[in-house]
Design a protein around this motif. Sequence first.
Motif, PDB file in Angstrom:
ATOM      1  N   HIS A   5      -7.226  13.115   1.022  1.00  0.00           N
ATOM      2  CA  HIS A   5      -7.194  11.744   1.531  1.00  0.00           C
ATOM      3  C   HIS A   5      -6.762  10.682   0.529  1.00  0.00           C
ATOM      4  N   ASN A   6      -7.386  10.638  -0.665  1.00  0.00           N
ATOM      5  CA  ASN A   6      -7.082   9.539  -1.588  1.00  0.00           C
ATOM      6  C   ASN A   6      -5.610   9.450  -1.982  1.00  0.00           C
ATOM      7  N   PRO A   7      -4.879  10.580  -2.147  1.00  0.00           N
ATOM      8  CA  PRO A   7      -3.455  10.449  -2.490  1.00  0.00           C
ATOM      9  C   PRO A   7      -2.671   9.701  -1.408  1.00  0.00           C
ATOM     10  N   ALA A   8      -2.985   9.989  -0.141  1.00  0.00           N
ATOM     11  CA  ALA A   8      -2.300   9.288   0.960  1.00  0.00           C
ATOM     12  C   ALA A   8      -2.679   7.810   0.959  1.00  0.00           C
ATOM     13  N   ASN A   9      -3.956   7.520   0.717  1.00  0.00           N
ATOM     14  CA  ASN A   9      -4.405   6.124   0.681  1.00  0.00           C
ATOM     15  C   ASN A   9      -3.700   5.369  -0.441  1.00  0.00           C
ATOM     16  N   LEU A  10      -3.537   6.035  -1.594  1.00  0.00           N
ATOM     17  CA  LEU A  10      -2.871   5.409  -2.745  1.00  0.00           C
ATOM     18  C   LEU A  10      -1.413   5.105  -2.439  1.00  0.00           C
ATOM     19  N   THR A  11      -0.732   6.049  -1.806  1.00  0.00           N
ATOM     20  CA  THR A  11       0.678   5.817  -1.465  1.00  0.00           C
ATOM     21  C   THR A  11       0.789   4.634  -0.511  1.00  0.00           C
ATOM     22  N   GLY A  12      -0.126   4.573   0.451  1.00  0.00           N
ATOM     23  CA  GLY A  12      -0.133   3.447   1.385  1.00  0.00           C
ATOM     24  C   GLY A  12      -0.308   2.128   0.655  1.00  0.00           C
ATOM     25  N   LEU A  13      -1.259   2.101  -0.277  1.00  0.00           N
ATOM     26  CA  LEU A  13      -1.522   0.873  -1.034  1.00  0.00           C
ATOM     27  C   LEU A  13      -0.318   0.468  -1.874  1.00  0.00           C
ATOM     28  N   ARG A  14       0.248   1.439  -2.570  1.00  0.00           N
ATOM     29  CA  ARG A  14       1.368   1.123  -3.474  1.00  0.00           C
ATOM     30  C   ARG A  14       2.593   0.673  -2.684  1.00  0.00           C
ATOM     31  N   THR A  15       2.862   1.345  -1.568  1.00  0.00           N
ATOM     32  CA  THR A  15       4.040   0.983  -0.772  1.00  0.00           C
ATOM     33  C   THR A  15       3.857  -0.409  -0.177  1.00  0.00           C
ATOM     34  N   ALA A  16       2.662  -0.678   0.336  1.00  0.00           N
ATOM     35  CA  ALA A  16       2.417  -1.993   0.934  1.00  0.00           C
ATOM     36  C   ALA A  16       2.494  -3.088  -0.120  1.00  0.00           C
ATOM     37  N   ARG A  17       1.995  -2.803  -1.324  1.00  0.00           N
ATOM     38  CA  ARG A  17       2.073  -3.785  -2.410  1.00  0.00           C
ATOM     39  C   ARG A  17       3.519  -4.079  -2.776  1.00  0.00           C
ATOM     40  N   ALA A  18       4.339  -3.022  -2.777  1.00  0.00           N
ATOM     41  CA  ALA A  18       5.748  -3.218  -3.128  1.00  0.00           C
ATOM     42  C   ALA A  18       6.460  -4.034  -2.054  1.00  0.00           C
ATOM     43  N   LEU A  19       6.079  -3.817  -0.781  1.00  0.00           N
ATOM     44  CA  LEU A  19       6.729  -4.548   0.312  1.00  0.00           C
ATOM     45  C   LEU A  19       6.282  -6.010   0.347  1.00  0.00           C
ATOM     46  N   ARG A  20       5.024  -6.277   0.064  1.00  0.00           N
ATOM     47  CA  ARG A  20       4.486  -7.648   0.063  1.00  0.00           C
ATOM     48  C   ARG A  20       3.580  -7.872  -1.148  1.00  0.00           C
ATOM     49  N   PRO A  21       4.197  -8.049  -2.338  1.00  0.00           N
ATOM     50  CA  PRO A  21       3.397  -8.194  -3.556  1.00  0.00           C
ATOM     51  C   PRO A  21       2.514  -9.448  -3.552  1.00  0.00           C
ATOM     52  N   ASP A  22       2.888 -10.430  -2.733  1.00  0.00           N
ATOM     53  CA  ASP A  22       2.144 -11.699  -2.717  1.00  0.00           C
ATOM     54  C   ASP A  22       0.878 -11.634  -1.866  1.00  0.00           C
ATOM     55  N   LEU A  23       0.740 -10.562  -1.068  1.00  0.00           N
ATOM     56  CA  LEU A  23      -0.322 -10.513  -0.053  1.00  0.00           C
ATOM     57  C   LEU A  23      -1.553  -9.786  -0.588  1.00  0.00           C
ATOM     58  N   PRO A  24      -2.770 -10.258  -0.228  1.00  0.00           N
ATOM     59  CA  PRO A  24      -3.940  -9.465  -0.613  1.00  0.00           C
ATOM     60  C   PRO A  24      -3.939  -8.116   0.106  1.00  0.00           C
ATOM     61  N   GLN A  25      -4.091  -7.051  -0.681  1.00  0.00           N
ATOM     62  CA  GLN A  25      -4.260  -5.714  -0.108  1.00  0.00           C
ATOM     63  C   GLN A  25      -5.738  -5.387  -0.281  1.00  0.00           C
TER      64      GLN A  25
END
Length: 404
Positions: free
Chosen positions: A126-146
Motif C-alpha cells: 500500500h504505502n508505495p502506491a500512496n507515495l506515488t500518488g502523493l508525489r505525482t499530485a504534488r508535481a501536478l499542483r505544487p502550490d496546493l496542500p496535499q
Amino acid sequence: MSASRVLVLNSGSSSVKYQLLDMTDRSRLAVGLVERIGEETSRLKHSPLATGGAARETTGPIADHEAALKAVAGELAKDGLGLDSPELAAIGHRVVHGGQLFTEPTVVDDAVLAEIERLVPVAPLHNPANLTGLRTARALRPDLPQVAVFDTAFHTTMPESAARYAIDVRTADEHRIRRYGFHGTSHAYVSRATAALLGREPEDVNVIVLHLGNGASASAVRGGRCVDTSMGLTPLEGLVMGTRSGDLDPAVIFHLMRVGGMSADEVDTLLNKRSGLIGLCGDNDMREIRRRIDEGDERARLAFDIYIHRLRKYIGAYYAVLGRVDAVAFTAGVGENAAPVREAAVAGLESLGLAVDGGLNAVRSDAARLISPAGSAVAVAVVPTDEELEIADQTYALVGTGNA
Ligand SMILES: Nc1ncnc2c1ncn2[C@@H]1O[C@H](COP(=O)(O)OP(=O)(O)O)[C@@H](O)[C@H]1O
Ligand SMILES: CC(=O)OP(=O)(O)O
Ligand SMILES: [Mg+2]
C-alpha cells in the motif's frame, strides 16, 4: 470566492479510487476508478456527476500509479474540472501506514514523505502506491496542500494491552513492533454512522465494526474510540481476506523457510497474495465463491466456512473486549453486499442478543439499515462505508479555512 473543492485519492496496490467533492454541500462532482494498474487490460471508469454526462470507460495498459493519476487528471479536465482549477482547495490522500507518529490528518511536506517511505516495509502493498500518488499530485499542483489521511490514525487510541505483542519489550521497541491497525478511516466513519442509525451519540454506543472488503478487518469501538482491531504491524493479521491469510501460528513461517526452503520474500508473497480465499479455493471474489457453492463446489464451501469461522471468533472476542455491545456493523464490498456472510456470521448467537432477520437481510440498498429483528438486544446493521467522504471532510477541516 474561496476554493471549496477537494479531490480525494485512494490509491490501492493495483487501483486508484477517486472523488472530486464540493465541500460547500459535500456533493460529489466526479467519481471514478482505475483498476488493474500495471496490466495490459487496465480500466478507467469515470462518472462526471456534475455535468450529468454518461460514465466513460477506457481500457488499455496503464503502466503505474503515476500514469493512472495523469489519466484521471485528463478525464477531470474533459469536464472542466481539471487539477488546474482555482476552486480546488486541496488533495486528500489515503495513506495506509502512518506508524506511531501520525495520529491526525497531516499536510504533506518532504519530511512527511520521508516518514511514509520509511514505513514501506510494514505496508509493502500500500504505502508505495500512496507515495506515488502523493508525489505525482504534488508535481501536478505544487502550490496546493496535499493532505495525508492515515488508516492507522483511528487506532492510536488502543490501550497498550491491545496494541502490544507479547514479545521481548526492548526488541519490540527497537523495531517499533506493535499493532497499528488499518482501515481506520472506514472504522471511524462506520462507527459514527452506526450511532446515527441508532439515533444515539457516538460517545454513548459500543460497536463492533466488520470491514469486509478485499482486505478485511474488525474493530471494537467503545464510545467512539477504538479499543481493539484485528490488523497488526501490517495489514496481514486477523481475518481471512481475499488474498491474505490473516492469523496463523508464526512458526508456520519458520517451518516454510527451514523445511520448505522458501525465502522471506517468498513467504511474504505466499501469505499476502496467494492465501486467504484465493489460496483456499482459487477465487477471491465472494460473488464467485457463492456461485460455486450454489453449484455444489466443495473447495468454495470450505473456503467460505473458514472465512466465517474466523469472523465469528472475532465477533466473540470483541464482545468480550467491549462487555456491552450495542451494534454489530457490516461494511465494505463483502459486508455491504453478501447477505449469506452476514447471516452465517451471527447464526446461533441469539444468546448473545445477536440475530439477523432473513427478510431484512435480503434487501439490497445503498442506505445504512438494520437487519436484526425488532426488539433485538444488539442491533445488527449494514452501514456502507465512505472512506472518500471521510478523507474529504478531514482534509477540508484542516485546510478549508486557510483558503478563504
Ligand atoms: N454483490 C456482491 N456480493 C458479494 N460480494 C461482493 C459483491 N460486490 C463486491 N463484493 C466483494 O467485495 C470485494 C471488494 O470489496 P471492496 O470493499 O471494494 O474492496 P477493496 O477496497 O479492498 O478493493 C470483492 O472482492 C468481492 O469479494
Ligand atoms: C489496509 C488494507 O488492507 O487496505 P485494502 O483493504 O484497501 O487492501
Ligand atoms: Mg478498501
